[in-house]
Design a protein around this motif. Sequence first.
Motif, PDB file in Angstrom:
ATOM      1  N   UNK A  69       0.838  -1.209   0.000  1.00  0.00           N
ATOM      2  CA  UNK A  69       0.000   0.000   0.000  1.00  0.00           C
ATOM      3  C   UNK A  69       0.865   1.248   0.000  1.00  0.00           C
ATOM      4  N   UNK A  70       1.895   1.246   0.855  1.00  0.00           N
ATOM      5  CA  UNK A  70       2.768   2.408   0.968  1.00  0.00           C
ATOM      6  C   UNK A  70       3.504   2.680  -0.339  1.00  0.00           C
ATOM      7  N   UNK A  71       3.790   1.609  -1.097  1.00  0.00           N
ATOM      8  CA  UNK A  71       4.565   1.762  -2.332  1.00  0.00           C
ATOM      9  C   UNK A  71       3.793   2.494  -3.422  1.00  0.00           C
ATOM     10  N   UNK A  72       2.465   2.406  -3.393  1.00  0.00           N
ATOM     11  CA  UNK A  72       1.663   3.022  -4.467  1.00  0.00           C
ATOM     12  C   UNK A  72       0.958   4.292  -4.013  1.00  0.00           C
ATOM     13  N   UNK A 100       1.254   7.010   6.575  1.00  0.00           N
ATOM     14  CA  UNK A 100       0.076   6.783   7.417  1.00  0.00           C
ATOM     15  C   UNK A 100      -0.323   5.305   7.391  1.00  0.00           C
ATOM     16  N   UNK A 101      -0.201   4.671   6.238  1.00  0.00           N
ATOM     17  CA  UNK A 101      -0.541   3.252   6.127  1.00  0.00           C
ATOM     18  C   UNK A 101       0.407   2.400   6.971  1.00  0.00           C
ATOM     19  N   UNK A 102       1.679   2.763   6.949  1.00  0.00           N
ATOM     20  CA  UNK A 102       2.661   2.016   7.750  1.00  0.00           C
ATOM     21  C   UNK A 102       2.428   2.220   9.245  1.00  0.00           C
ATOM     22  N   UNK A 103       2.112   3.458   9.634  1.00  0.00           N
ATOM     23  CA  UNK A 103       1.837   3.751  11.046  1.00  0.00           C
ATOM     24  C   UNK A 103       0.600   2.993  11.528  1.00  0.00           C
ATOM     25  N   UNK A 131       8.327  -6.865  13.922  1.00  0.00           N
ATOM     26  CA  UNK A 131       7.414  -6.286  12.933  1.00  0.00           C
ATOM     27  C   UNK A 131       7.988  -4.984  12.381  1.00  0.00           C
ATOM     28  N   UNK A 132       8.523  -4.154  13.277  1.00  0.00           N
ATOM     29  CA  UNK A 132       9.192  -2.913  12.852  1.00  0.00           C
ATOM     30  C   UNK A 132      10.353  -3.236  11.908  1.00  0.00           C
ATOM     31  N   UNK A 133      11.145  -4.233  12.295  1.00  0.00           N
ATOM     32  CA  UNK A 133      12.304  -4.607  11.472  1.00  0.00           C
ATOM     33  C   UNK A 133      11.865  -5.080  10.087  1.00  0.00           C
ATOM     34  N   UNK A 134      10.760  -5.809  10.041  1.00  0.00           N
ATOM     35  CA  UNK A 134      10.268  -6.304   8.759  1.00  0.00           C
ATOM     36  C   UNK A 134       9.838  -5.140   7.863  1.00  0.00           C
ATOM     37  N   UNK A 135       9.173  -4.162   8.464  1.00  0.00           N
ATOM     38  CA  UNK A 135       8.774  -2.986   7.685  1.00  0.00           C
ATOM     39  C   UNK A 135      10.003  -2.208   7.212  1.00  0.00           C
ATOM     40  N   UNK A 136      10.967  -2.043   8.114  1.00  0.00           N
ATOM     41  CA  UNK A 136      12.191  -1.322   7.741  1.00  0.00           C
ATOM     42  C   UNK A 136      12.914  -2.028   6.601  1.00  0.00           C
TER      43      UNK A 136
END
Length: 283
Positions: free
Chosen positions: A120-123, A131-134, A165-170
């Motif tokens: 979602x964040x990529x597009x 906001x989607x990531x937060x 989970x944070x690490x995966x997003x990063x």
Amino acid sequence: CALPISGLRAITSYGQAYNSAAEAAYQSKVQTDIDTTVDSIEQGNEGNLEGFEASAKGYADELVKASPPEYRVRVQQTIAARVASGATRVRGQQIAKQQNQQQADVLEGMQSRANIALKSAAVLPSDDGDAALTAAVNDNKAQLDVLVKDGVIDATTALKWQSAFHDQLDKGILNSRVDAAVNDLMAVSEANASKGDFQLAKIMADPMVSQDQKEAIFKGYRERNEQLFYSRSRTHAEESVALSKDLAAEDFGPAIESRARGLYQQHAISLDEYQSEIGRAHV
């Protein structure tokens, strides 16, 4: 088994001693049978309390029914205690099994949630993507808090999983940025390898790009260039062989450097080959 003495003989010293010995022998035999059988029932119903209770009840009923009337009360007490302890263990296994499944479901959900958030964040525009990531981070924390409240995991595990989970997003964000940078570089490099290298050098010198990104971009760019070289080198094989022959004959000079550079720019020779040829020309 030896049956107890009844009647007047039972009140004699001999009768009392005999009956005590007979009861002890019978109780020992029954205890061994109970332990062996209930152990087997436990093993066959690991984590399955309903199955254990049904099988144990069937065994207990048959054992009590087959016991001499004089010993039935003691047998009932013995098997009831053993079944109760077995049920406690199987119940614990069942709870642990349920909790393990819940934990597995949560971990799988975290993976899926992170992937959806990253896509979602990529597009989305920059602010909406953030906001989607937060939102994904907050949603993940809320689910972990529920597990802590229900006793499925402890607070330490929740913190560990939230950090993961944070690490995966990063990592996903890093990979996305690296992929975009490498794609941009290859769009230039496919037309001219030297110009692609120049753009790579600018990225490597950019203080705003993290070291992790630089290393990943460099690796991705080199791998993609190697793939391009393998596909294009066959087309220019004769030119590459001719260049090597001229260098072997010590036919050096600006013209030979220009030919080598041209072949490299077309990905007809690899970077290592190009640097080696230029090095030979300057020896």
